[in-house]
Design an enzyme around this catalytic site. Structure first.
Site, PDB file in Angstrom:
ATOM      1  N   GLY A  74     -10.816 -29.656  19.711  1.00 27.94           N
ATOM      2  CA  GLY A  74     -11.087 -30.258  18.409  1.00 27.94           C
ATOM      3  C   GLY A  74     -11.793 -31.593  18.513  1.00 27.94           C
ATOM      4  O   GLY A  74     -11.910 -32.325  17.536  1.00 27.94           O
ATOM      5  N   SER A 108     -16.710 -31.014  22.000  1.00 22.84           N
ATOM      6  CA  SER A 108     -17.492 -31.087  23.238  1.00 22.84           C
ATOM      7  C   SER A 108     -18.871 -30.471  23.036  1.00 22.84           C
ATOM      8  O   SER A 108     -19.858 -30.919  23.614  1.00 22.84           O
ATOM      9  CB  SER A 108     -16.752 -30.384  24.373  1.00 22.84           C
ATOM     10  OG  SER A 108     -16.635 -28.989  24.125  1.00 22.84           O
ATOM     11  N   ASP A 161     -19.784 -33.176  13.120  1.00 23.66           N
ATOM     12  CA  ASP A 161     -19.600 -33.389  14.556  1.00 23.66           C
ATOM     13  C   ASP A 161     -20.840 -33.978  15.208  1.00 23.66           C
ATOM     14  O   ASP A 161     -20.775 -34.952  15.964  1.00 23.66           O
ATOM     15  CB  ASP A 161     -19.241 -32.070  15.256  1.00 23.66           C
ATOM     16  CG  ASP A 161     -17.968 -31.469  14.702  1.00 23.66           C
ATOM     17  OD1 ASP A 161     -17.286 -32.145  13.912  1.00 23.66           O
ATOM     18  OD2 ASP A 161     -17.657 -30.311  15.061  1.00 23.66           O
TER      19      ASP A 161
HETATM   20  P1  ADP Z   1     -15.328 -27.858  20.982  1.00 21.99           P
HETATM   21  O1  ADP Z   1     -14.329 -27.849  19.875  1.00 21.99           O
HETATM   22  O2  ADP Z   1     -14.854 -28.666  22.140  1.00 21.99           O
HETATM   23  O3  ADP Z   1     -16.685 -28.218  20.505  1.00 21.99           O
HETATM   24  P2  ADP Z   1     -16.580 -25.327  21.340  1.00 21.99           P
HETATM   25  O4  ADP Z   1     -16.027 -23.979  21.607  1.00 21.99           O
HETATM   26  O5  ADP Z   1     -17.332 -25.536  20.089  1.00 21.99           O
HETATM   27  O6  ADP Z   1     -15.393 -26.358  21.500  1.00 21.99           O
HETATM   28  O7  ADP Z   1     -17.587 -25.706  22.506  1.00 21.99           O
HETATM   29  C1  ADP Z   1     -17.227 -25.557  23.853  1.00 21.99           C
HETATM   30  C2  ADP Z   1     -18.413 -25.038  24.651  1.00 21.99           C
HETATM   31  O8  ADP Z   1     -19.355 -26.095  24.876  1.00 21.99           O
HETATM   32  C3  ADP Z   1     -18.015 -24.554  26.031  1.00 21.99           C
HETATM   33  O9  ADP Z   1     -17.662 -23.191  26.016  1.00 21.99           O
HETATM   34  C4  ADP Z   1     -19.301 -24.786  26.813  1.00 21.99           C
HETATM   35  O10 ADP Z   1     -20.208 -23.714  26.647  1.00 21.99           O
HETATM   36  C5  ADP Z   1     -19.897 -26.024  26.174  1.00 21.99           C
HETATM   37  N1  ADP Z   1     -19.476 -27.231  26.913  1.00 21.99           N
HETATM   38  C6  ADP Z   1     -18.792 -28.274  26.426  1.00 21.99           C
HETATM   39  N2  ADP Z   1     -18.576 -29.218  27.381  1.00 21.99           N
HETATM   40  C7  ADP Z   1     -19.139 -28.749  28.500  1.00 21.99           C
HETATM   41  C8  ADP Z   1     -19.246 -29.235  29.853  1.00 21.99           C
HETATM   42  N3  ADP Z   1     -18.698 -30.403  30.222  1.00 21.99           N
HETATM   43  N4  ADP Z   1     -19.908 -28.479  30.735  1.00 21.99           N
HETATM   44  C9  ADP Z   1     -20.456 -27.301  30.392  1.00 21.99           C
HETATM   45  N5  ADP Z   1     -20.370 -26.786  29.150  1.00 21.99           N
HETATM   46  C10 ADP Z   1     -19.732 -27.481  28.214  1.00 21.99           C
HETATM   47 MG    MG Z   2     -17.680 -27.201  18.935  1.00 18.62          MG
END
Ligand code: ADP
Ligand code: MG
Length: 381
Positions: free
Chosen positions: A120, A123, A169
């Protein structure tokens, strides 16, 4: 993190590039308000994604993900969508810049991050914003404005990752400033910075590490309730475009015309829009006790009126009250994820200890703890 990236970049590409980074985000208050045309109140945090990038004079993008330990190459053409998940975010950003008439050519990149995935804290927005910001600087002389960069990230999620997200976001990741939260009007796109210097308090997230399956269908149902309520109010007050435009008394006028369920959903939303404004006023007075009280009110609304909380979140919220935590609420869409807590320094250790212990006793696993500080968003290092 920087040294790791630098070493890998040198090993892979035998050269050096420029460093860029962007951040994850929290939202202090303003939940389920975005699709109702209301306010959200996010800020960038001290967890982010960092990338070293350099044009390579070809038509190919070559990227290494340190956290996935994976190297991927792709072309920039329409039919070159990478198969793996993480490169889709980077490919999507490139494509969305190109679609808007911007320039992107081949480049080499290595990146890493410390935003917990799927907790949440967004990332994915941190990843998109890092590359959107960097590619704008590198290939377009910074000519694409930051709001458009946020839309580029949002369109990436919509068109390449299957996530129909709002703009908050990416907006927070790109516009974030140390010591400031940003009130974004989701209807007009207007925004304003407010000081956030909680001296004597800490901001801590407690991650339940659960995600209940209800979330998607419940989300759609909530949206429909809000639309029906807005429509009923609009008959008396044509200026109501979104539910957030409605006054509380206008909702009371239509109480007999809509279902009780639609009524309480709308009651929550109208209250929440007002709470964001109240929190902004409180911050201008440095009044963090009022900020905290509003957070509890939001949690109550999300739990009892909007009904998007769950046992684990309510448990943590009650525990926070018991430990005399200043403010606590579920952050994000609900049905799992984190609570965000504003805690006095002297109560912090005991609160965290108690929360971890009691939560484990009750649910069989430990929650995760993230200490967050409001920090800068997208930037060149
Ligand atoms: P969040 O809520 O954290 O945004 P999401 O499912 O929307 O979760 O996004 C997560 C995706 O973003 C991961 O599956 C990956 O593909 C990508 N991602 C995020 N951080 C990284 C990282 N440090 N290295 C590689 N991919 C990442
Ligand atoms: Mg996301």
């Amino acid at each position: 993190m920087k040294t790791k990236i630098q070493d890998k970049f040198k090993a892979l590409f035998k050269e050096e590039g420029d460093f860029y980074m962007s951040s994850g985000r929290i939202n202090l208050i303003g939940e389920h308000t975005d699709y109702n045309g209301g306010y959200v109140f996010p800020g960038a945090i001290n967890f982010g994604i960092m990338a070293e990038i350099k044009p390579n004079g070809t038509d190919k993008v070559k990227v290494f993900s340190i956290d996935r330990d994976e190297y991927v190459e792709f072309y920039l053409t329409e039919e070159s969508l990478p198969e793996q998940h993480w490169p889709k975010y980077i490919y999507g950003v490139c494509r969305e810049i190109l679609k808007r008439g911007g320039k992107v050519e081949g480049f080499n990149a290595v990146f890493a991050g410390d935003v917990p995935l799927g907790a949440g804290l967004s990332s994915s927005a941190a990843l998109e914003s890092t590359f959107a910001y960097a590619l704008n600087e590198i290939f377009n002389g910074g000519s694409i404005d930051k709001f458009e960069l946020a839309r580029i990230g949002q369109s990436t999620e919509h068109n390449y990752c299957g996530v129909k997200c709002g703009i908050m976001d990416q907006f927070a990741s790109l516009f974030g400033k140390e010591g400031s939260l940003i009130r974004l009007d989701c209807k007009t796109g207007e925004y304003k910075y407010f000081p956030f210097h909680p001296k004597g308090y800490r901001l801590v997230l407690i991650d339940t590490c659960v995600k209940h399956l209800l979330a998607d269908s419940a989300y759609n149902k909530r949206r429909e309730s809000c639309e029906r309520a807005a429509e009923a109010i609009r008959k008396n007050h044509p200026e109501v475009e979104f539910l957030s435009d409605a006054k509380r008394v206008w909702l009371d006028e239509v109480r007999g015309e809509i279902t009780e369920e639609d009524f309480i959903r709308a009651e929550y939303v109208i209250g929440e829009v007002q709470r964001v404004l109240d929190v902004c006023d409180a911050l201008e007075r440095d009044d963090y006790e009022t900020v905290g009280e509003m957070m509890y009110q939001t949690h109550f609304g999300l739990s009892h009126l909007y009904e998007v909380s769950c046992e684990e979140l309510d448990f943590l919220n009650k525990l926070a009250r018991k430990c005399e935590v200043t403010g606590s609420r579920v952050m994000g869409g609900g049905f799992g994820g984190c609570t965000i807590n504003l805690v006095k320094d002297e109560l912090y250790d005991r609160f965290i200890e108690t929360a971890v212990e009691k939560f484990k006793e009750q649910f069989g696993h430990e929650p995760k703890i993230y200490n967050v500080v409001i920090s800068d968003g997208a930037r060149k290092l």
